[in-house]
Design a protein around this motif. Structure first.
Motif, PDB file in Angstrom:
ATOM      1  N   ARG A 226      -3.770   8.808   7.005  1.00  0.00           N
ATOM      2  CA  ARG A 226      -3.020   7.543   6.988  1.00  0.00           C
ATOM      3  C   ARG A 226      -2.927   6.935   8.387  1.00  0.00           C
ATOM      4  O   ARG A 226      -2.780   7.657   9.382  1.00  0.00           O
TER       5      ARG A 226
ATOM      6  N   ASN B 154       0.818  -1.213   0.000  1.00  0.00           N
ATOM      7  CA  ASN B 154       0.000   0.000   0.000  1.00  0.00           C
ATOM      8  C   ASN B 154       0.854   1.266   0.000  1.00  0.00           C
ATOM      9  O   ASN B 154       0.554   2.239  -0.703  1.00  0.00           O
TER      10      ASN B 154
ATOM     11  N   SER C  94      -6.025   9.453  -2.036  1.00  0.00           N
ATOM     12  CA  SER C  94      -4.934   9.783  -2.964  1.00  0.00           C
ATOM     13  C   SER C  94      -5.383   9.643  -4.416  1.00  0.00           C
ATOM     14  O   SER C  94      -5.062  10.485  -5.262  1.00  0.00           O
TER      15      SER C  94
ATOM     16  N   LEU D  87       0.883   4.225  -2.788  1.00  0.00           N
ATOM     17  CA  LEU D  87       0.737   5.651  -2.470  1.00  0.00           C
ATOM     18  C   LEU D  87       1.892   6.460  -3.041  1.00  0.00           C
ATOM     19  O   LEU D  87       1.711   7.564  -3.561  1.00  0.00           O
TER      20      LEU D  87
ATOM     21  N   LEU E 194      -5.579   5.565   0.679  1.00  0.00           N
ATOM     22  CA  LEU E 194      -5.314   5.194  -0.718  1.00  0.00           C
ATOM     23  C   LEU E 194      -6.436   5.713  -1.623  1.00  0.00           C
ATOM     24  O   LEU E 194      -6.179   6.257  -2.702  1.00  0.00           O
TER      25      LEU E 194
END
Length: 420
Positions: free
Chosen positions: A376, A268, A396, A272, A393
């Motif tokens: 986060r 992950n 983003s 990102l 995520l």
């Protein structure tokens, strides 16, 4: 507003103010000069009239009309002692049937044995016409000057600033993922040459830093993945053995889960980083309605495990352009989130219009502040297998495509609204 328009605006406002002040000043200067000329003529004609009245006996009957436009002699019983003065008056003209401006000189004098108040009047009509004509000519010249300056300014400015706009066009085409060397056009302007040189230096450094960061991220991800995979395999082999107590097996099982979580966390974080570095530039057309149905179908087992009821309310079937990998991550995370944080025998409602998709799910109250939901490593609920990066995520990806996402909570319903 463009730089040329802004600079020309200030330039022409300044010129306009100066031109108006110049025209006003010119008007009063011309008027002052004409008035001074009229005053000198009136004084000269006064002296001439006094001379002729004293020298010629019959002049009182004839009155020379070549002196002034109008002459008035008012006989007085005594010396009025009128001081010589000049004034502007309006006199009605019976021929033109309108009042006409005149400049008069008024004085008193003795002719023979009699006293008179004498007035000599000169028409200002010709001078007013002259001033009007001169003003119109000045205004016309000013207008032509402005038009000429406007055209020349645009032509010259576009030519002078062309290197700047060429550079700006190259900067707009810059793609740090697929960089191309700049080919700036040659210019004689030193400032533009310095600008191009600076931009080239900065851009090269940006590309270099980006490649270094990308390489570092990929290397780090690879180097971490290898020991994680080895540890995971070793633990799986150890667990298969029979020489362990129950407590040891529980401890090994916990380590195994933490390793799996660490692997997901690495993946992950890597995603990102790639999104931030703009590494997903290839896009495809995504039919959102069909895509959502496919996502639901792919997680049917998870839905059945919790006996969740899924409802579709699709008003339209919009098509959006996304990177295929990011599209999968976006929608699978949204749907997985709705399943993971749902309750047994809960509900999921998917609403779709041409502008947004609404994902509603039942669930327990949110234990964290809604504004911190997309940060986060913020986990809502005691989910040991969660990395805390799922919604981050999503956020983003949403920012990457200039979408927007909001969260609201109404009683038992948790609602995520994704606007395209």
């Amino acid at each position: 507003m463009k730089l040329l328009i802004l600079s020309n605006r200030y330039y022409f406002i300044g010129l306009l103010v100066i031109s108006i002040l110049g025209e006003i000043l010119s008007y009063y200067m011309i008027k002052s000069i004409i008035n001074r000329e009229f005053n000198e003529q009136l004084f000269a004609e006064k002296e001439q009239l006094i001379y002729e009245l004293r020298e010629y006996d019959n002049l009182l009957e004839t009155l020379y009309l070549n002196i002034g436009d109008r002459i008035s002699l008012q006989k007085m019983d005594h010396d009025p002692k009128t001081e010589t003065h000049i004034k502007d008056v309006k006199i009605y003209d019976f021929y033109k049937k309108e009042e006409i401006s005149f400049r008069q000189i008024v004085f008193s004098d003795q002719v023979k044995d009699d006293f008179y108040i004498i007035t000599i009047s000169k028409s200002l009509l010709s001078s007013e016409d002259l001033i009007k004509l001169v003003t119109e000519i000045v205004a016309l010249i000013t207008f032509l000057f402005f038009m000429t300056m406007f055209l020349l300014s645009n032509i010259i400015s576009k030519k002078v600033w062309k290197p700047f706009y060429d550079t700006l066009s190259l900067i707009k085409k810059l793609n740090i993922v697929k960089p191309q060397s700049f080919s700036f056009k040659k210019t004689k302007v030193r400032e533009f040459r310095e600008l191009n040189s600076t931009i080239e230096t900065i851009t090269n450094q940006m590309v270099k830093d980006y490649n270094n960061l990308k390489e570092y991220t990929e290397n780090t991800s690879h180097e971490i993945q290898t020991p994680i995979a080895i540890i995971k395999n070793k633990i799986e082999l150890i667990i298969q053995g029979n020489d362990f107590s129950k407590d040891q097996l529980i401890a090994l099982n916990q380590i195994h889960k933490l390793i799996i979580r660490l692997s997901k966390l690495k993946d992950n974080l890597s995603l990102l980083s790639k999104i931030s570095n703009n590494q997903f530039i290839d896009v495809v057309d995504i039919n959102v309605a069909d895509y959502l149905k496919e996502m639901i179908k792919s997680v049917e087992e998870l839905i059945e495990m919790k006996n969740i009821d899924v409802s579709f309310y699709f008003k339209e079937a919009p098509i959006i352009r996304l990177n295929e990998t990011l599209a999968y991550l976006l929608f699978i995370n949204l749907i997985s989130n709705a399943i993971k944080h749902n309750i047994n025998h809960g509900k999921i409602i998917l609403e779709l219009t041409g502008d947004y998709v609404l994902i509603k799910n039942t669930g327990e109250p949110l234990p964290i502040a809604p504004e911190k939901l997309f940060e986060r490593f913020k986990k809502h609920g005691d989910k040991h297998n969660s990395t805390g990066l799922g919604l981050s995520l999503i956020q983003s990806i949403v920012k990457y495509y200039n979408f927007s996402i909001t969260y609201t909570n109404k009683e038992v319903w948790h609602i995520l609204k994704l606007k395209f």
